[in-house]
Scaffold this motif. Structure first.
Motif, PDB file in Angstrom:
ATOM      1  N   CYS B 182      49.167  50.398  39.127  1.00 29.07           N
ATOM      2  CA  CYS B 182      48.904  48.961  39.073  1.00 29.07           C
ATOM      3  C   CYS B 182      48.066  48.630  37.848  1.00 29.07           C
ATOM      4  CB  CYS B 182      48.148  48.503  40.325  1.00 29.07           C
ATOM      5  SG  CYS B 182      46.398  48.924  40.313  1.00 29.07           S
ATOM      6  N   VAL B 183      47.960  47.360  37.578  1.00 26.73           N
ATOM      7  CA  VAL B 183      47.003  46.868  36.578  1.00 26.73           C
ATOM      8  C   VAL B 183      46.026  45.964  37.315  1.00 26.73           C
ATOM      9  CG1 VAL B 183      46.696  45.587  34.421  1.00 26.73           C
ATOM     10  CG2 VAL B 183      48.801  46.891  34.810  1.00 26.73           C
ATOM     11  N   MET B 184      44.715  46.126  37.061  1.00 27.15           N
ATOM     12  CA  MET B 184      43.705  45.248  37.648  1.00 27.15           C
ATOM     13  C   MET B 184      42.844  44.706  36.517  1.00 27.15           C
ATOM     14  SD  MET B 184      42.339  47.190  40.951  1.00 27.15           S
ATOM     15  CE  MET B 184      43.436  46.574  42.203  1.00 27.15           C
ATOM     16  N   THR B 185      42.068  43.692  36.832  1.00 31.84           N
ATOM     17  CA  THR B 185      41.145  43.148  35.841  1.00 31.84           C
ATOM     18  C   THR B 185      39.739  43.193  36.415  1.00 31.84           C
ATOM     19  OG1 THR B 185      42.897  41.713  35.029  1.00 31.84           O
ATOM     20  CG2 THR B 185      40.660  41.148  34.370  1.00 31.84           C
ATOM     21  N   SER B 186      38.795  43.677  35.612  1.00 33.14           N
ATOM     22  CA  SER B 186      37.423  43.785  36.124  1.00 33.14           C
ATOM     23  C   SER B 186      36.841  42.382  36.354  1.00 33.14           C
ATOM     24  CB  SER B 186      36.540  44.576  35.149  1.00 33.14           C
ATOM     25  OG  SER B 186      36.460  43.942  33.893  1.00 33.14           O
ATOM     26  N   ASP B 187      36.044  42.257  37.426  1.00 29.29           N
ATOM     27  CA  ASP B 187      35.515  40.936  37.796  1.00 29.29           C
ATOM     28  C   ASP B 187      34.266  40.580  36.974  1.00 29.29           C
ATOM     29  OD1 ASP B 187      33.330  42.237  38.873  1.00 29.29           O
ATOM     30  OD2 ASP B 187      33.911  41.938  40.968  1.00 29.29           O
ATOM     31  N   ALA B 188      33.619  39.472  37.338  1.00 34.12           N
ATOM     32  CA  ALA B 188      32.480  38.970  36.566  1.00 34.12           C
ATOM     33  C   ALA B 188      31.356  39.994  36.453  1.00 34.12           C
ATOM     34  CB  ALA B 188      31.960  37.677  37.196  1.00 34.12           C
ATOM     35  N   GLU B 189      31.282  40.903  37.437  1.00 31.69           N
ATOM     36  CA  GLU B 189      30.242  41.941  37.391  1.00 31.69           C
ATOM     37  C   GLU B 189      30.762  43.251  36.808  1.00 31.69           C
ATOM     38  OE1 GLU B 189      29.334  41.861  41.527  1.00 31.69           O
ATOM     39  OE2 GLU B 189      27.559  40.613  41.216  1.00 31.69           O
ATOM     40  N   GLY B 190      31.961  43.204  36.174  1.00 31.02           N
ATOM     41  CA  GLY B 190      32.532  44.397  35.561  1.00 31.02           C
ATOM     42  C   GLY B 190      33.107  45.367  36.573  1.00 31.02           C
ATOM     43  N   LYS B 191      33.332  44.884  37.820  1.00 32.12           N
ATOM     44  CA  LYS B 191      33.788  45.813  38.856  1.00 32.12           C
ATOM     45  C   LYS B 191      35.276  45.692  39.141  1.00 32.12           C
ATOM     46  CE  LYS B 191      29.425  46.620  40.978  1.00 32.12           C
ATOM     47  NZ  LYS B 191      28.504  46.436  42.072  1.00 32.12           N
ATOM     48  N   PHE B 192      35.863  46.781  39.606  1.00 33.60           N
ATOM     49  CA  PHE B 192      37.211  46.736  40.164  1.00 33.60           C
ATOM     50  C   PHE B 192      37.281  47.793  41.253  1.00 33.60           C
ATOM     51  CE2 PHE B 192      37.511  49.895  36.813  1.00 33.60           C
ATOM     52  CZ  PHE B 192      38.414  50.844  37.263  1.00 33.60           C
ATOM     53  N   TRP B 193      38.075  47.535  42.282  1.00 34.97           N
ATOM     54  CA  TRP B 193      38.214  48.496  43.380  1.00 34.97           C
ATOM     55  C   TRP B 193      39.588  48.370  44.011  1.00 34.97           C
ATOM     56  CZ3 TRP B 193      35.367  44.087  43.411  1.00 34.97           C
ATOM     57  CH2 TRP B 193      35.606  43.155  44.414  1.00 34.97           C
TER      58      TRP B 193
END
Lengths: 343, 343
Positions: B182-193
């Motif tokens: 998959c491709v994800m994008t890190s959120d406002a806090e730089g996180k992805f899970w």
């Protein structure tokens, strides 16, 4: 668990500086053939040095992989693109020169090329080897000698040439059998002769990736007109060579770098008055050709297997000494002496 | 007639000693791209030096050509054999290391491998990326930071892993769409899970010529269990990396040399008592996973494009200086300075 793999190096945290040694170490661990180990070690080292010296980028490396992948998918019915690539980069000529070094008194070799086949018919002296009636008739009269001028009989001579359009028989999808090629055996006086057609210049196949590479380099794909020969007899070093027709416009720009001055020939034209210099016989009646037929004469000089092997070994030793490695000969090929190759 | 081709060198009578210069001269004549000229010149030189140093025989050269030809004819539905060959000879790792050099404070890179695709779906944080119900459930919780510890939001993260049998989706002939990626994008806090499965070790495809080469070298074809990641955002150097599961039996013998100590991770196991260290929330309720699920946590550190480019340029300059060539940068890549590269 680790004790089951006592010979494995610790392949972790490899860097641009230590990866080459580590790859070479793991490749050499379980292989007993010293020659194979040596060839692979030099291959990996040069491949890595090439990329280090160019700082090869991921994008360029992917272009290279794509070139190889595409090359593998074309030319399945013709010569392999890898064979063509080897030829246009000069590697084919270089390998022949090393494998069959010649003393100055012997006929020079040149590259085999990708169009030799193993199915050529064995024909008798005087035979016609090309069925192409559009070609210009050519009589070829040759002798095979040793370096002291003594004739060598019983040599198997493999001969191949294109048709008048510049294509070898194998380049036709509907090929029913060999044409423009044969095997002959030199007679008691070391002679062989046959009828063919005057060779023409031709472009190597250039509709694939190798052709695109040539185009991008501004290089033409042409070979000057030539006829291929190989010579084999037990005790004599195999000679792979070709004769080139003088005056061809590609004489000094052969796309595969194969031309040697000593292999360029002048064609004569047979007239009613042409005679065999040794017997005084009329050439047209002796060989059954009509006046106006072109004539190619050439004397090939072979060297003994022993002499060639000795020359090859000397050159190998010298090359490895230049590398600072003492040499050992395994199956006739050099490998570094184990004690001196490890720093 | 010769005056029409004033720039052609006289390519005749080439020997083992002069052929390399001549091939390089003719390749450089009509090509304006200095970088391409340089890469090709180093390629031809190393190819020739390799054959000169090994005194490569015609027979060995033909084995090599046959290897490449066979390699080109397999793997049409899987990864190219040339890609696999590059990987098992350490070239892939080397190219990545040069193209994306990292300062000590950044996450290390490793090779991309041949199983990345461009068709992975863009999924939201928390998504399940593997449909393989036979795999052991895994929760992956990551953060992306710069070298000062500041989170980086909006990074596109590409993730891919095998199924529980050690095969990527693209290795199935009946693949209907992406899975295990998959491709994800890190959120406002730089996180992805996301949720996936615990990676397993697997052998690279080894039913072709590359597999035969490994076998003849006594090398196994296995990679230790890992999960692939790439990170892309304008202004940041692309990071191509992977995380390795600690304790894998192939940890120190990866067939493609990709393991780095800093990329080896310990998996935790989520219990009812596991809490998020920052928020104090229960992990199983925060991420919707059941007790017993394995947990992979990792913080990735990116470097700016500017910092990476500067490092790459320094290393390039140093590498070319070692060659005795002054460097010029063309399109971001080094070429020798013309005035100093000709001897």
């Amino acid at each position: 668990m680790q004790s089951n793999k006592p010979r494995l190096p610790h392949l972790k945290d490899l860097t641009t500086d230590n990866i080459t040694d580590n790859v070479n170490t793991v490749n050499a661990l379980n292989h007993d053939n010293a020659r194979f180990r040596y060839v692979l070690e030099r291959l990996v080292t040069h491949l890595h040095d090439f990329s280090r010296e160019t700082r090869l980028s991921t994008k360029e490396w992917m272009v290279g992989l794509q070139f190889l992948t595409t090359a593998g998918q074309v030319g399945i019915n013709g010569p392999s693109e890898f064979h063509l690539l080897s030829s246009i980069l000069g590697l084919s000529l270089l390998v022949d020169a090393m494998d069959h070094p010649k003393p100055a008194t012997a006929t020079e070799g040149t590259l085999l090329g990708p169009f030799h086949t193993d199915d050529a018919e064995h024909l008798q002296n005087g035979a016609l080897i090309s069925q192409d009636t559009a070609g210009e008739p050519l009589l070829v009269v040759c002798a095979i000698k040793d370096t002291s001028g003594k004739p060598i009989s019983g040599v198997d001579v493999d001969i191949w040439e294109t048709d008048s359009t510049g294509h070898y028989d194998v380049q036709y999808a509907n090929r029913s059998g060999p044409d423009g090629r044969c095997v002959m055996t030199s007679d008691a006086e070391g002679k062989f002769w046959f009828k063919g057609i005057v060779p023409v210049s031709y472009p190597i196949p250039h509709d694939g990736p190798v052709g695109q590479l040539l185009k991008s380099l501004g290089r033409h794909p042409w070979r000057p007109a030539h006829m291929h020969f190989t010579f084999e007899k037990a005790g004599w070093d195999k000679l792979v060579t070709a004769l080139f027709m003088r005056g061809d416009q590609y004489e000094t720009s052969d796309v595969v770098f194969g031309v040697k001055d000593s292999l360029i020939v002048n064609l004569e034209e047979i007239t009613d008055k042409s005679v065999d210099p040794e017997t005084g016989d009329s050439l047209s009646s002796r060989y059954g050709v009509s006046s106006g037929t072109k004539l190619l004469r050439y004397d090939f000089v072979l060297v003994s297997e022993e002499q060639s092997l000795s020359l090859r070994n000397d050159q190998s030793r010298e090359a490895l000494e230049r590398l600072g490695r003492k040499v050992r000969v395994v199956d006739g090929l050099p490998v570094p002496d184990v004690d001196s190759s490890r720093e």
